[in-house]
Design an enzyme around this catalytic site. Structure first.
Site, mmCIF file in Angstrom:
data_model
loop_
_atom_site.group_PDB
_atom_site.id
_atom_site.type_symbol
_atom_site.label_atom_id
_atom_site.label_comp_id
_atom_site.label_asym_id
_atom_site.label_seq_id
_atom_site.Cartn_x
_atom_site.Cartn_y
_atom_site.Cartn_z
ATOM 1 N N SER A 153 -8.485 58.490 9.435
ATOM 2 C CA SER A 153 -7.196 58.106 8.840
ATOM 3 C C SER A 153 -6.774 56.813 9.507
ATOM 4 O O SER A 153 -7.092 56.569 10.681
ATOM 5 C CB SER A 153 -6.138 59.178 9.101
ATOM 6 O OG SER A 153 -4.850 58.654 8.840
ATOM 7 N N TYR A 166 -2.189 64.639 15.314
ATOM 8 C CA TYR A 166 -3.052 64.324 14.165
ATOM 9 C C TYR A 166 -3.737 62.979 14.385
ATOM 10 O O TYR A 166 -4.960 62.855 14.251
ATOM 11 C CB TYR A 166 -2.191 64.289 12.903
ATOM 12 C CG TYR A 166 -2.900 63.827 11.655
ATOM 13 C CD1 TYR A 166 -3.736 64.686 10.943
ATOM 14 C CD2 TYR A 166 -2.736 62.524 11.168
ATOM 15 C CE1 TYR A 166 -4.386 64.265 9.793
ATOM 16 C CE2 TYR A 166 -3.374 62.100 10.018
ATOM 17 C CZ TYR A 166 -4.191 62.967 9.335
ATOM 18 O OH TYR A 166 -4.827 62.547 8.188
HETATM 19 N N1 NAD Z 1 -3.760 62.711 1.956
HETATM 20 C C1 NAD Z 1 -3.716 61.605 2.658
HETATM 21 O O1 NAD Z 1 -2.851 60.745 2.412
HETATM 22 C C2 NAD Z 1 -4.715 61.355 3.745
HETATM 23 C C3 NAD Z 1 -4.708 60.117 4.411
HETATM 24 C C4 NAD Z 1 -5.657 59.893 5.415
HETATM 25 C C5 NAD Z 1 -6.580 60.872 5.747
HETATM 26 N N2 NAD Z 1 -6.545 62.074 5.108
HETATM 27 C C6 NAD Z 1 -7.549 63.076 5.490
HETATM 28 O O2 NAD Z 1 -8.276 63.489 4.337
HETATM 29 C C7 NAD Z 1 -8.713 64.845 4.488
HETATM 30 C C8 NAD Z 1 -8.293 65.665 3.276
HETATM 31 O O3 NAD Z 1 -6.888 65.606 3.160
HETATM 32 P P1 NAD Z 1 -6.123 66.068 1.842
HETATM 33 O O4 NAD Z 1 -4.894 65.248 1.776
HETATM 34 O O5 NAD Z 1 -7.049 66.110 0.692
HETATM 35 O O6 NAD Z 1 -5.684 67.550 2.295
HETATM 36 P P2 NAD Z 1 -5.599 68.919 1.470
HETATM 37 O O7 NAD Z 1 -4.681 69.787 2.243
HETATM 38 O O8 NAD Z 1 -5.314 68.659 0.030
HETATM 39 O O9 NAD Z 1 -7.100 69.475 1.565
HETATM 40 C C9 NAD Z 1 -7.646 69.933 2.780
HETATM 41 C C10 NAD Z 1 -8.643 71.046 2.463
HETATM 42 O O10 NAD Z 1 -9.195 71.486 3.721
HETATM 43 C C11 NAD Z 1 -9.248 72.906 3.712
HETATM 44 N N3 NAD Z 1 -9.240 73.405 5.082
HETATM 45 C C12 NAD Z 1 -8.188 73.453 5.950
HETATM 46 N N4 NAD Z 1 -8.549 74.044 7.095
HETATM 47 C C13 NAD Z 1 -9.873 74.358 6.975
HETATM 48 C C14 NAD Z 1 -10.822 74.978 7.822
HETATM 49 N N5 NAD Z 1 -10.483 75.424 9.045
HETATM 50 N N6 NAD Z 1 -12.088 75.135 7.378
HETATM 51 C C15 NAD Z 1 -12.443 74.711 6.140
HETATM 52 N N7 NAD Z 1 -11.585 74.137 5.270
HETATM 53 C C16 NAD Z 1 -10.314 73.956 5.691
HETATM 54 C C17 NAD Z 1 -8.022 73.319 2.914
HETATM 55 O O11 NAD Z 1 -8.134 74.650 2.418
HETATM 56 C C18 NAD Z 1 -7.996 72.263 1.806
HETATM 57 O O12 NAD Z 1 -8.756 72.673 0.697
HETATM 58 C C19 NAD Z 1 -8.120 65.340 5.805
HETATM 59 O O13 NAD Z 1 -9.083 65.206 6.834
HETATM 60 C C20 NAD Z 1 -6.964 64.373 6.039
HETATM 61 O O14 NAD Z 1 -6.644 64.241 7.391
HETATM 62 C C21 NAD Z 1 -5.641 62.336 4.120
#
Ligand code: NAD
Length: 273
Positions: A153, A166
């Site tokens: 991120s 985070y």
């Molecule tokens: N959304 C954003 O703006 C953003 C920005 C930068 C980075 N990210 C990163 O992108 C990735 C996905 O984020 P997102 O926004 O799609 O989140 P999200 O919450 O939509 O999806 C995350 C998924 O991970 C699964 N998960 C959680 N804990 C778990 C575990 N212990 N084992 C297996 N699966 C697990 C959840 O069930 C979910 O399906 C993350 O690593 C997040 O830090 C997101």
């Protein structure tokens, strides 16, 4: 034929049942990649697989309930994938969580405690260690190389008010990516990452998350929404999930064959947390 040359490959996507992971799954499915959707939410993983079957029936998709913080569960994820597909070409370490907390909250409301710190670190940091080790072992023993894509991120480099735990885990992903690339290059395994900034909303941006983050910044949830719009993004908009997915497809493909040990920023030019 697509220059990405992904057709017939096999990928595991952790956290593939929601948000960015689901978008990556959709993009890889369109390229003919067979997929394991490895997610702690088994029902959502099954639902994602059904949707992928509509996207491209020519490839195969399986859901495997996986907790990335648990070594036995990760081993079962790898075994289940090999049983179905016989190989793993790509691992996308995407599963991640975020719980906003202040380092010190004089009001005692949203202060970072040990349990929250451990929970965030377990999923975002230990999870990518367990998954990368289990999959890299398999890639090395098969001897055909592979690609590991880590979801960092922009907060990992820039820091983020109210999200230090985070941001710390995401900063660590830069170091793992560089270090594992150095260790695994001799096996033709590339290790890369991508670092999104402000994207269109995913389920990660839950009501609890937004309330806590707004509190840590001393603003309202409405103010938080306004700040997403106001923040200086040179391209003048938030990112789309499919734009992150396209980057992952590129990084996982033969078109990126000389790229390893680096995390690519995908932030519309935004560079301050
Ligand atoms: N959304 C954003 O703006 C953003 C920005 C930068 C980075 N990210 C990163 O992108 C990735 C996905 O984020 P997102 O926004 O799609 O989140 P999200 O919450 O939509 O999806 C995350 C998924 O991970 C699964 N998960 C959680 N804990 C778990 C575990 N212990 N084992 C297996 N699966 C697990 C959840 O069930 C979910 O399906 C993350 O690593 C997040 O830090 C997101």
């Amino acid at each position: 034929m697509s220059r990405l040359n992904l057709t017939g490959k096999v990928a595991i996507i952790t956290g593939g049942a929601s948000g960015i992971g689901k978008s990556i799954a959709t993009a890889l499915a369109k390229e003919g990649v067979s997929l394991t959707i490895a997610d702690i939410d088994a029902e959502a993983a099954r639902g994602t697989v059904q949707q992928l079957e509509q996207v491209n029936p020519a490839a195969t998709y399986i859901p495997i309930e996986t907790n990335v913080t648990d070594a036995a569960s990760v081993a079962a994820m790898v075994e289940g994938t090999l049983e179905q597909f016989g190989k793993i070409n790509i691992l996308v370490n995407n599963a991640g969580i975020n719980v906003p907390r202040l380092l010190v909250d004089p009001a005692g409301k949203e202060e970072l405690d040990e349990a929250t710190f451990d929970k965030i670190t377990a999923v975002n940091q230990k999870g990518i260690f367990l998954c990368s080790q289990a999959v890299a072992r398999e890639m090395i023993s098969r001897g055909e190389g592979g690609v590991i894509v880590n979801m960092a991120s922009e907060a990992g480099l820039e820091g983020s008010e109210g999200q230090s735990a985070y941001a710390g885990t995401k900063g660590a992903i830069y170091a793992y990516t560089r270090s594992w690339a150095k260790e695994l290059g001799k096996y033709d395994i590339r290790v890369v990452g991508c670092a999104p900034a402000i994207l269109e909303a995913t389920p990660l941006r839950s009501v609890d998350y937004e309330q806590a983050l707004a509190y840590t910044r001393g603003i309202t949830v409405e103010g938080l929404h306004e700040s997403y719009e106001e923040v200086a993004v040179p391209l003048g908009r938030v990112g789309r999930l499919d734009e992150v997915a396209d980057l992952v497809c590129f990084l996982a493909s033969d078109m990126a064959s000389y790229i390893t040990g680096t995390v690519v920023n995908i932030s519309g030019g935004k560079s301050r947390g």
